[in-house]
Design a protein around this motif. Structure first.
Motif, PDB file in Angstrom:
ATOM      1  N   ASP A  53       0.823  -1.217   0.000  1.00  0.00           N
ATOM      2  CA  ASP A  53       0.000   0.000   0.000  1.00  0.00           C
ATOM      3  C   ASP A  53       0.854   1.263   0.000  1.00  0.00           C
ATOM      4  OD1 ASP A  53      -2.503  -1.153  -0.092  1.00  0.00           O
ATOM      5  OD2 ASP A  53      -2.625  -1.396   2.085  1.00  0.00           O
ATOM      6  N   LEU A  54       2.131   1.110   0.360  1.00  0.00           N
ATOM      7  CA  LEU A  54       3.052   2.241   0.369  1.00  0.00           C
ATOM      8  C   LEU A  54       4.115   2.002  -0.692  1.00  0.00           C
ATOM      9  CD1 LEU A  54       4.098   4.875   1.600  1.00  0.00           C
ATOM     10  CD2 LEU A  54       5.304   3.517   3.325  1.00  0.00           C
ATOM     11  N   ARG A  55       4.043   2.784  -1.759  1.00  0.00           N
ATOM     12  CA  ARG A  55       4.990   2.650  -2.863  1.00  0.00           C
ATOM     13  C   ARG A  55       5.651   3.990  -3.146  1.00  0.00           C
ATOM     14  NH1 ARG A  55       1.170  -0.796  -7.084  1.00  0.00           N
ATOM     15  NH2 ARG A  55       0.913  -2.662  -5.754  1.00  0.00           N
ATOM     16  N   PRO A  56       6.845   3.956  -3.729  1.00  0.00           N
ATOM     17  CA  PRO A  56       7.503   5.225  -4.067  1.00  0.00           C
ATOM     18  C   PRO A  56       6.608   6.104  -4.934  1.00  0.00           C
ATOM     19  CG  PRO A  56       9.021   3.382  -4.358  1.00  0.00           C
ATOM     20  CD  PRO A  56       7.668   2.784  -4.081  1.00  0.00           C
ATOM     21  N   LEU A 114      -4.523   5.777  -0.584  1.00  0.00           N
ATOM     22  CA  LEU A 114      -4.818   5.247   0.742  1.00  0.00           C
ATOM     23  C   LEU A 114      -5.078   6.369   1.739  1.00  0.00           C
ATOM     24  CD1 LEU A 114      -4.658   2.737   2.728  1.00  0.00           C
ATOM     25  CD2 LEU A 114      -2.233   3.312   2.975  1.00  0.00           C
ATOM     26  N   VAL A 115      -6.010   6.105   2.683  1.00  0.00           N
ATOM     27  CA  VAL A 115      -6.214   6.966   3.843  1.00  0.00           C
ATOM     28  C   VAL A 115      -5.846   6.182   5.094  1.00  0.00           C
ATOM     29  CG1 VAL A 115      -7.881   8.246   5.244  1.00  0.00           C
ATOM     30  CG2 VAL A 115      -8.061   8.293   2.753  1.00  0.00           C
ATOM     31  N   LEU A 116      -4.982   6.754   5.929  1.00  0.00           N
ATOM     32  CA  LEU A 116      -4.673   6.171   7.229  1.00  0.00           C
ATOM     33  C   LEU A 116      -5.610   6.825   8.232  1.00  0.00           C
ATOM     34  CD1 LEU A 116      -0.762   6.108   7.124  1.00  0.00           C
ATOM     35  CD2 LEU A 116      -2.375   4.284   6.554  1.00  0.00           C
ATOM     36  N   LEU A 124     -15.757   7.211  10.935  1.00  0.00           N
ATOM     37  CA  LEU A 124     -15.911   7.677   9.557  1.00  0.00           C
ATOM     38  C   LEU A 124     -15.573   6.584   8.544  1.00  0.00           C
ATOM     39  CD1 LEU A 124     -14.351  11.235   9.940  1.00  0.00           C
ATOM     40  CD2 LEU A 124     -16.771  10.641   9.790  1.00  0.00           C
ATOM     41  N   ALA A 125     -15.198   5.413   9.037  1.00  0.00           N
ATOM     42  CA  ALA A 125     -14.865   4.309   8.129  1.00  0.00           C
ATOM     43  C   ALA A 125     -16.035   3.999   7.194  1.00  0.00           C
ATOM     44  CB  ALA A 125     -14.475   3.067   8.926  1.00  0.00           C
ATOM     45  N   ASP A 126     -17.256   4.000   7.742  1.00  0.00           N
ATOM     46  CA  ASP A 126     -18.422   3.707   6.907  1.00  0.00           C
ATOM     47  C   ASP A 126     -18.602   4.760   5.819  1.00  0.00           C
ATOM     48  OD1 ASP A 126     -18.913   1.491   8.424  1.00  0.00           O
ATOM     49  OD2 ASP A 126     -20.477   2.418   9.658  1.00  0.00           O
ATOM     50  N   VAL A 127     -18.354   6.020   6.172  1.00  0.00           N
ATOM     51  CA  VAL A 127     -18.476   7.098   5.189  1.00  0.00           C
ATOM     52  C   VAL A 127     -17.460   6.899   4.063  1.00  0.00           C
ATOM     53  CG1 VAL A 127     -18.331   9.596   4.835  1.00  0.00           C
ATOM     54  CG2 VAL A 127     -19.310   8.699   6.955  1.00  0.00           C
ATOM     55  N   THR A 134     -10.320   3.744  -0.082  1.00  0.00           N
ATOM     56  CA  THR A 134      -9.533   2.724   0.614  1.00  0.00           C
ATOM     57  C   THR A 134      -8.907   3.320   1.868  1.00  0.00           C
ATOM     58  OG1 THR A 134      -9.000   1.659  -1.485  1.00  0.00           O
ATOM     59  CG2 THR A 134      -7.611   1.107   0.403  1.00  0.00           C
ATOM     60  N   TYR A 135      -8.980   2.583   2.987  1.00  0.00           N
ATOM     61  CA  TYR A 135      -8.396   3.081   4.219  1.00  0.00           C
ATOM     62  C   TYR A 135      -7.797   1.914   5.001  1.00  0.00           C
ATOM     63  CZ  TYR A 135     -12.323   1.147   6.831  1.00  0.00           C
ATOM     64  OH  TYR A 135     -13.227   0.275   7.385  1.00  0.00           O
ATOM     65  N   ARG A 136      -6.883   2.272   5.923  1.00  0.00           N
ATOM     66  CA  ARG A 136      -6.326   1.312   6.874  1.00  0.00           C
ATOM     67  C   ARG A 136      -6.424   1.917   8.270  1.00  0.00           C
ATOM     68  NH1 ARG A 136      -2.300  -2.107   4.489  1.00  0.00           N
ATOM     69  NH2 ARG A 136      -2.205  -3.125   6.533  1.00  0.00           N
TER      70      ARG A 136
END
Length: 552
Positions: A53-56, A114-116, A124-127, A134-136
């Motif tokens: 999920d974390l790329r250059p 991505l959203v952390l 707010l995950a449901d929103v 996409t979130y973690r």
């Protein structure tokens, strides 16, 4: 590896032991302190937990309140070669449907993968899910015993490190692109201008991390140079403003920063505090910036603090903007606030800052904001772009290594600098012995009868009237650009809704403004507290306030 990341890693390695410099969060109720070496180790583990999920080059957005989690996440993203965007945080009064719509536009604009999501925003995950974002879970990721990232990725100097969302007056989102080169340059300039010593200085801050002064000045600078830092949240400060001087006392802080309104609030409350309640004798550097500086409010803060050992010369007035990473100029350290008193007629009619006696009855007073930081230059130009001389008022522009190459907008990337590298700040001002003076935002200047009237002069006059909430008055242009340009004052007061009291307040404000600037407002609008439109960082949105003025 970029020189900014080199500095970050070197700071972590120098602060590995238990006695290393570090970050304290959760004060005063549940303090947690980690050295910068520990923050770095946690960041490497978090980067490992993020995996693919974390790329250059990837853009990662963060929505969290805990400064400790944010510090780990921000460094993890940088170590993994990504860029950070701090999302504006919803409040109890926020319409979540509108917030989600605005956030979705921002994420699309910056092409975030991505959203952390961290506390207290898990609900707010449901929103986010409903809108396909996409979130973690940031807290869960940080708790994982993941295989750490082997080390920082090789990142180019001109790679994006920070996408700083601006708090302008329009509804269209925009992000300032801050590179690794920009960050390193501005951090070096800040440390030199502030005479910071990482081995002895201690910073205390409550500033929001979605604002450049909080993110760059009060988190990234201490992290990069290895300076002791104490971070609480804006909610902590707003709930109990005196927690700020309490933490300065407890941690023997030497450095702090805030907008002018916060010094005004705390100055008034310290006047009512008991003798011996605080010890501010350690504080040497109190940065005042991010909004127009009211000399009276700043002086009231230092006067109130004198009883608690605060040095009269600790106030350092500054000019900065997200487009310069953070800081453009600092007033000289240890000289205190210096004010330039100028003839109002010369200023408004001839656009010249002609000095008058400091105690003159009719004078405009502006704070000197210091010389540009190392690596930056500032000049004043007329409407045709021709450089102006000392004390000639025009448009301020800045160039240098810390200045952003451009913006991301909903319509695509947009350059910020002209062919010669100059950035138009949008501010009107002048130079005095090389020091910057800001008169006001060019787009907000009220032009009446050939005179340039600056909103901040009107707003300060209005706030001097009893019943007006301090810092909660906006002067707005009506019929802008026409031959009959006028202005109104929109303000907050607890007297809103009381017809007789409102009428008297409007009369008092109109008279005080007339006395201050020589022109009577076309209207004075009284609102209940919390009604004035403001940006997420607390600045007045004058353009939006115009809609609150009835037809006059």
């Amino acid at each position: 590896m970029s020189r900014f990341l080199d500095t970050l890693v070197a700071s972590a390695r120098a602060n590995l032991g238990a006695d290393g410099r570090g970050l304290t969060t959760g004060d005063p109720d549940d303090p947690d302190r980690r050295t910068w070496g520990q923050v770095h180790a946690d960041a490497l583990r978090l980067a490992g937990a993020l995996g693919h999920d974390l790329r250059p080059g990837s853009a990662v957005a963060i929505l969290a309140a805990d400064p400790g989690l944010i510090a780990t996440a921000v460094q993890a993203v940088w170590l993994g070669g990504g860029s950070v965007t701090m999302l504006h945080q919803p409040t109890a009064r926020t319409d979540l449907a509108h917030w989600a719509e605005d956030t979705l536009r921002v994420l699309k604009m910056i092409e975030a993968r991505l959203v952390l999501l961290g506390p207290p925003f898990e609900q707010l995950a449901d929103v986010l899910e409903e809108n396909g974002i996409t979130y973690r879970d940031l807290a869960a990721l940080a708790a994982e015993d993941a295989e750490p990232l082997a080390g920082p990725l090789d990142v180019d100097e001109d790679a994006t490190a920070l996408l700083q969302l601006t708090s302008g007056s329009t509804a269209e989102p925009k992000a300032v692109r801050i590179t690794h080169r920009n960050l390193r340059s501005n951090i070096r300039g800040i440390v030199a201008a502030g005479s910071f010593d990482p081995a002895t200085d201690v910073s205390v801050s409550w500033l929001p991390l979605f604002h450049d002064m909080g993110m760059v000045g009060c988190l990234t600078v201490p992290m990069a140079v290895g300076m002791e830092a104490v971070k609480i949240t804006p909610a902590d400060f707003l709930a109990r403003p005196l927690v700020w001087p309490e933490l300065i006392s407890r941690h023997r802080a030497t450095v702090t920063a805030a907008p002018n309104f916060a010094y005004a609030i705390v100055g008034r409350r310290m006047q009512r505090a008991d003798d011996g309640q605080f010890d501010l004798s350690s504080l040497r550097f109190t940065l005042n910036g991010a909004e127009p500086i009211d000399p009276a409010a700043a002086r009231a803060f230092t006067d109130a603090g004198a009883r608690f050992g605060l040095r009269a010369d600790c106030m350092v007035c500054a000019f900065g903007m997200a487009e310069s990473t953070l800081a453009v100029s600092f007033a000289p350290v240890d000289r205190g606030m210096e004010v330039d008193a100028v003839d109002p007629d010369e200023l408004e009619q001839r656009r010249r800052a002609v000095p008058v006696a400091p105690g003159a009855a009719r004078a405009r007073r502006f704070v000197l904001l210091g010389r540009p930081l190392s690596g930056l230059e500032v000049e004043v130009v007329d409407d045709a772009g021709r450089p102006l001389g000392e004390r000639e008022v025009g448009v301020l522009r800045v160039r240098g290594e810390a200045v952003t190459p451009g913006y991301l907008t909903v319509d695509g990337p947009r350059a910020a600098r002209d062919a010669d590298g100059w950035l138009d700040t949008g501010d009107e001002g002048y130079l005095v012995d090389g020091q910057v003076v800001i008169c006001g935002r060019r787009k907000d200047v009220i032009i009446m009868g050939g005179r340039n009237i600056y909103p901040v002069d009107v707003e300060r006059a209005a706030c001097e009237v009893e019943g007006v909430r301090a810092g909660n008055a906006a002067a707005v242009r009506l019929d802008a650009g026409s031959r009959r340009e006028r202005f109104a004052v929109v303000l907050e007061s607890k007297l809103a809704g009381e017809a007789a009291a409102e009428k008297e307040l409007r009369r008092g404000v109109a008279a005080r403004v007339l006395d201050a600037v020589g022109v009577r407002p076309a209207a004075v609008v009284v609102l209940a507290p919390g009604s004035l439109p403001k940006t997420p960082s607390g600045k007045l949105k004058r353009t939006a306030a115009i809609r609150l003025v009835p037809e006059v």
